[in-house]
Design an enzyme around this catalytic site. Structure first.
Site, PDB file in Angstrom:
ATOM      1  N   HIS A   5     -36.546 -18.442 -44.986  1.00  0.00           N
ATOM      2  CA  HIS A   5     -36.531 -19.696 -45.095  1.00  0.00           C
ATOM      3  C   HIS A   5     -35.048 -20.379 -45.620  1.00  0.00           C
ATOM      4  O   HIS A   5     -34.534 -19.692 -46.459  1.00  0.00           O
ATOM      5  CB  HIS A   5     -37.478 -20.501 -45.742  1.00  0.00           C
ATOM      6  CG  HIS A   5     -37.546 -20.184 -47.267  1.00  0.00           C
ATOM      7  ND1 HIS A   5     -38.255 -19.116 -47.748  1.00  0.00           N
ATOM      8  CD2 HIS A   5     -37.006 -20.796 -48.366  1.00  0.00           C
ATOM      9  CE1 HIS A   5     -38.388 -19.077 -49.011  1.00  0.00           C
ATOM     10  NE2 HIS A   5     -37.414 -19.978 -49.394  1.00  0.00           N
ATOM     11  N   GLU A  54     -37.862 -24.818 -46.274  1.00  0.00           N
ATOM     12  CA  GLU A  54     -38.709 -25.299 -47.683  1.00  0.00           C
ATOM     13  C   GLU A  54     -38.430 -26.564 -48.372  1.00  0.00           C
ATOM     14  O   GLU A  54     -37.254 -26.538 -48.639  1.00  0.00           O
ATOM     15  CB  GLU A  54     -38.403 -23.888 -48.703  1.00  0.00           C
ATOM     16  CG  GLU A  54     -39.331 -24.096 -49.854  1.00  0.00           C
ATOM     17  CD  GLU A  54     -38.946 -23.218 -50.938  1.00  0.00           C
ATOM     18  OE1 GLU A  54     -38.919 -23.743 -52.257  1.00  0.00           O
ATOM     19  OE2 GLU A  54     -38.668 -21.934 -50.705  1.00  0.00           O
ATOM     20  N   HIS A  72     -25.202 -27.303 -43.238  1.00  0.00           N
ATOM     21  CA  HIS A  72     -26.362 -28.043 -42.260  1.00  0.00           C
ATOM     22  C   HIS A  72     -27.371 -27.109 -41.871  1.00  0.00           C
ATOM     23  O   HIS A  72     -27.292 -25.774 -41.930  1.00  0.00           O
ATOM     24  CB  HIS A  72     -25.614 -28.803 -41.178  1.00  0.00           C
ATOM     25  CG  HIS A  72     -25.052 -27.728 -40.371  1.00  0.00           C
ATOM     26  ND1 HIS A  72     -23.677 -27.189 -40.497  1.00  0.00           N
ATOM     27  CD2 HIS A  72     -25.254 -26.746 -39.084  1.00  0.00           C
ATOM     28  CE1 HIS A  72     -23.446 -26.681 -39.421  1.00  0.00           C
ATOM     29  NE2 HIS A  72     -24.403 -26.207 -38.709  1.00  0.00           N
ATOM     30  N   GLU A 115     -27.937 -30.260 -37.554  1.00  0.00           N
ATOM     31  CA  GLU A 115     -27.092 -30.106 -36.238  1.00  0.00           C
ATOM     32  C   GLU A 115     -28.345 -29.814 -35.077  1.00  0.00           C
ATOM     33  O   GLU A 115     -29.191 -28.816 -35.311  1.00  0.00           O
ATOM     34  CB  GLU A 115     -26.099 -29.080 -36.278  1.00  0.00           C
ATOM     35  CG  GLU A 115     -25.445 -28.835 -34.699  1.00  0.00           C
ATOM     36  CD  GLU A 115     -24.400 -27.624 -34.963  1.00  0.00           C
ATOM     37  OE1 GLU A 115     -23.503 -27.525 -34.155  1.00  0.00           O
ATOM     38  OE2 GLU A 115     -24.751 -26.779 -36.024  1.00  0.00           O
TER      39      GLU A 115
END
Length: 138
Positions: A5, A54, A72, A115
């Protein structure tokens, strides 16, 4: 090695959840830590639950800076125009519109750049996106 994550700290849990839900992510797990005074919420795109975001919400107020320095998050989408329209309709600013039919950027309530990339080939340029200017930073 397996990707687990990406963690981002959020200052307004409800605003952040609303943003990521409009983005298309769904909550898959939530953990409240009384002793540490924080909440963790794990989100993922439907069908891609192994690639999680998360959200860390500290119960005691803090000021977070440098969202753009983070870089990003990036997500592949089936229809970049429809997704951008859905987010605009939900009150999200499209910072870098998909003028090329391929790529757009939005920002979370905490300034995290996200993005969006068109799946497969770029879509043909179309209005209002083709002539829409950038707004703010992305």
């Amino acid at each position: 090695m397996k990707y687990l994550h990406t963690m981002v700290r959020v200052s307004d849990l409800e605003a952040s959840l609303a943003f990521y839900e409009l983005l298309g992510l769904r909550e898959i797990r939530r953990m409240n830590h009384e002793a540490g005074r924080f909440t963790l919420i794990f989100l993922a795109a439907p069908g891609d639950e192994d690639a999680q975001v998360e959200l860390t919400f500290n119960w005691d107020p803090e000021v977070y800076a440098g969202g753009r320095n983070f870089g990003h998050l990036a997500y592949e989408v089936d229809d970049i125009y429809a997704d951008c329209q859905r987010m605009m309709d939900g009150g999200i600013t499209i910072n870098r519109p998909p003028r090329d039919g391929r790529m757009a950027f939005v920002r979370s309530p905490d300034g995290i750049s996200v993005e969006l990339l068109q799946k497969g080939e770029a879509k043909a340029p179309a209005e209002p996106w083709a002539s829409m200017p950038n707004t703010g930073v992305w």
